[in-house]
Design a protein around this motif. Structure first.
Motif, mmCIF file in Angstrom:
data_model
loop_
_atom_site.group_PDB
_atom_site.id
_atom_site.type_symbol
_atom_site.label_atom_id
_atom_site.label_comp_id
_atom_site.label_asym_id
_atom_site.label_seq_id
_atom_site.Cartn_x
_atom_site.Cartn_y
_atom_site.Cartn_z
ATOM 1 N N SER A 31 -25.768 -51.264 -24.020
ATOM 2 C CA SER A 31 -26.669 -52.118 -23.218
ATOM 3 C C SER A 31 -26.126 -52.296 -21.804
ATOM 4 C CB SER A 31 -26.861 -53.486 -23.871
ATOM 5 O OG SER A 31 -27.467 -53.322 -25.129
ATOM 6 N N THR A 32 -25.623 -51.199 -21.241
ATOM 7 C CA THR A 32 -24.922 -51.248 -19.955
ATOM 8 C C THR A 32 -25.448 -50.167 -19.011
ATOM 9 O OG1 THR A 32 -22.906 -52.055 -21.032
ATOM 10 C CG2 THR A 32 -22.633 -50.998 -18.885
ATOM 11 N N ASP A 33 -25.492 -50.499 -17.747
ATOM 12 C CA ASP A 33 -25.686 -49.518 -16.676
ATOM 13 C C ASP A 33 -24.420 -49.529 -15.831
ATOM 14 O OD1 ASP A 33 -28.296 -48.816 -17.386
ATOM 15 O OD2 ASP A 33 -29.236 -50.197 -15.968
ATOM 16 N N ILE A 34 -23.927 -48.356 -15.514
ATOM 17 C CA ILE A 34 -22.826 -48.241 -14.555
ATOM 18 C C ILE A 34 -23.430 -47.740 -13.259
ATOM 19 C CG2 ILE A 34 -20.663 -47.089 -13.970
ATOM 20 C CD1 ILE A 34 -20.112 -46.760 -16.952
ATOM 21 N N LEU A 35 -23.149 -48.455 -12.177
ATOM 22 C CA LEU A 35 -23.615 -48.054 -10.850
ATOM 23 C C LEU A 35 -22.425 -47.605 -10.017
ATOM 24 C CD1 LEU A 35 -26.009 -50.958 -9.851
ATOM 25 C CD2 LEU A 35 -26.640 -48.675 -10.565
ATOM 26 N N ILE A 36 -22.557 -46.451 -9.412
ATOM 27 C CA ILE A 36 -21.542 -45.979 -8.471
ATOM 28 C C ILE A 36 -22.253 -45.844 -7.132
ATOM 29 C CG2 ILE A 36 -19.915 -44.144 -7.915
ATOM 30 C CD1 ILE A 36 -20.299 -43.439 -11.075
ATOM 31 N N THR A 37 -21.872 -46.688 -6.184
ATOM 32 C CA THR A 37 -22.535 -46.712 -4.881
ATOM 33 C C THR A 37 -21.539 -46.313 -3.804
ATOM 34 O OG1 THR A 37 -23.833 -48.604 -5.666
ATOM 35 C CG2 THR A 37 -23.926 -48.109 -3.301
ATOM 36 N N ILE A 38 -21.911 -45.327 -3.018
ATOM 37 C CA ILE A 38 -21.113 -44.967 -1.851
ATOM 38 C C ILE A 38 -21.929 -45.364 -0.630
ATOM 39 C CG2 ILE A 38 -19.896 -43.133 -0.626
ATOM 40 C CD1 ILE A 38 -19.711 -41.628 -3.288
ATOM 41 N N ASN A 39 -21.414 -46.334 0.117
ATOM 42 C CA ASN A 39 -22.071 -46.838 1.326
ATOM 43 C C ASN A 39 -21.443 -46.151 2.528
ATOM 44 O OD1 ASN A 39 -23.719 -49.133 0.192
ATOM 45 N ND2 ASN A 39 -21.703 -49.739 -0.516
ATOM 46 N N VAL A 40 -22.299 -45.577 3.367
ATOM 47 C CA VAL A 40 -21.796 -44.813 4.510
ATOM 48 C C VAL A 40 -22.455 -45.330 5.794
ATOM 49 C CG1 VAL A 40 -21.352 -42.493 5.392
ATOM 50 C CG2 VAL A 40 -21.718 -42.811 2.942
ATOM 51 N N PRO A 41 -21.888 -46.387 6.397
ATOM 52 C CA PRO A 41 -22.456 -46.880 7.656
ATOM 53 C C PRO A 41 -22.273 -45.847 8.773
ATOM 54 C CG PRO A 41 -20.946 -48.489 6.687
ATOM 55 C CD PRO A 41 -20.767 -47.200 5.944
ATOM 56 N N HIS A 42 -23.321 -45.656 9.550
ATOM 57 C CA HIS A 42 -23.274 -44.762 10.712
ATOM 58 C C HIS A 42 -23.352 -45.628 11.959
ATOM 59 C CE1 HIS A 42 -23.877 -41.673 7.741
ATOM 60 N NE2 HIS A 42 -23.774 -40.743 8.655
#
Length: 195
Positions: free
Chosen positions: A138-149
């Motif tokens: 009952s889990t979601d794993i989120l991998i977020t890579i934020n790339v500010p320009h």
């Protein structure tokens, strides 16, 4: 070419390779227990691995998973949803998980609203969001890579996602994501009972 190191996450319950030039943010400030946050020591890119409750949505399979991906993206960007453009979405294979484990990645950009008026605001932030759906847990794993320009920190002529030009920063982030997909390994499934 980036150099990587095997990085224990959530007390070693999960491992994956992260670029060795990224620092663990929890050594600098408080990070929620369900997140691991790493930031580029030489830039502005961050990588966040987050364990969340599985988003339940109508439909099954790809339809439900697509809605879950949209829900997570909306949660990430909050009130700025109208400033987000999704450029592509693909199914993703996480090498060390069963090949039937649903996983998806999207690339999106978020442009700050004009009225923010902060000189330090980025021209836009690219997001590479990977969703791994663990139904039994009952889990979601989120991998977020934020790339500010940020103006002056990237070559504007190298970036035009409509033409498929990612530029160096997004190209690096795609490489980081790919390395995470091939090395992410869950060492202790008991982790998901605690969250």
């Amino acid at each position: 070419m980036s150099h990587y190191k095997s990085t224990p996450l959530f007390g070693g319950a999960i491992e994956c390779d992260l670029p060795d030039k990224f620092a663990d943010v929890s050594t600098l400030r408080q990070v929620p227990d369900n997140q691991e946050v790493y930031i580029d020591k030489d830039g502005f890119t961050s990588i966040i691995v987050e364990i969340t409750e599985r988003v339940k949505s109508k439909g099954t399979g790809l339809e439900a998973d697509g809605r879950a991906l949209t829900t997570h993206l909306e949660d990430l960007v909050g009130d700025d949803a109208e400033t987000v453009k999704v450029w592509n979405t693909t199914e993703t294979q996480i090498t060390h998980l069963d090949e039937t484990t649903p996983a998806y990645t999207l690339i999106a950009t978020q442009t700050p609203q004009a009225d923010e008026g902060r000189a330090s605001a980025p021209d836009f932030t690219a997001l590479i969001l990977t969703l791994v759906r663990l139904e039994k847990q009952s889990t979601d794993i989120l991998i977020t890579i934020n790339v500010p320009h940020i103006k002056g920190e990237y070559d504007e002529e190298d970036v035009d996602l409509a033409l498929g030009k990612q530029g160096e920063l997004i190209g690096d982030a795609v490489e980081y994501a790919s390395r995470i997909w091939s090395t992410l390994d869950i060492k202790d499934w008991g982790l998901f009972k605690e969250v």
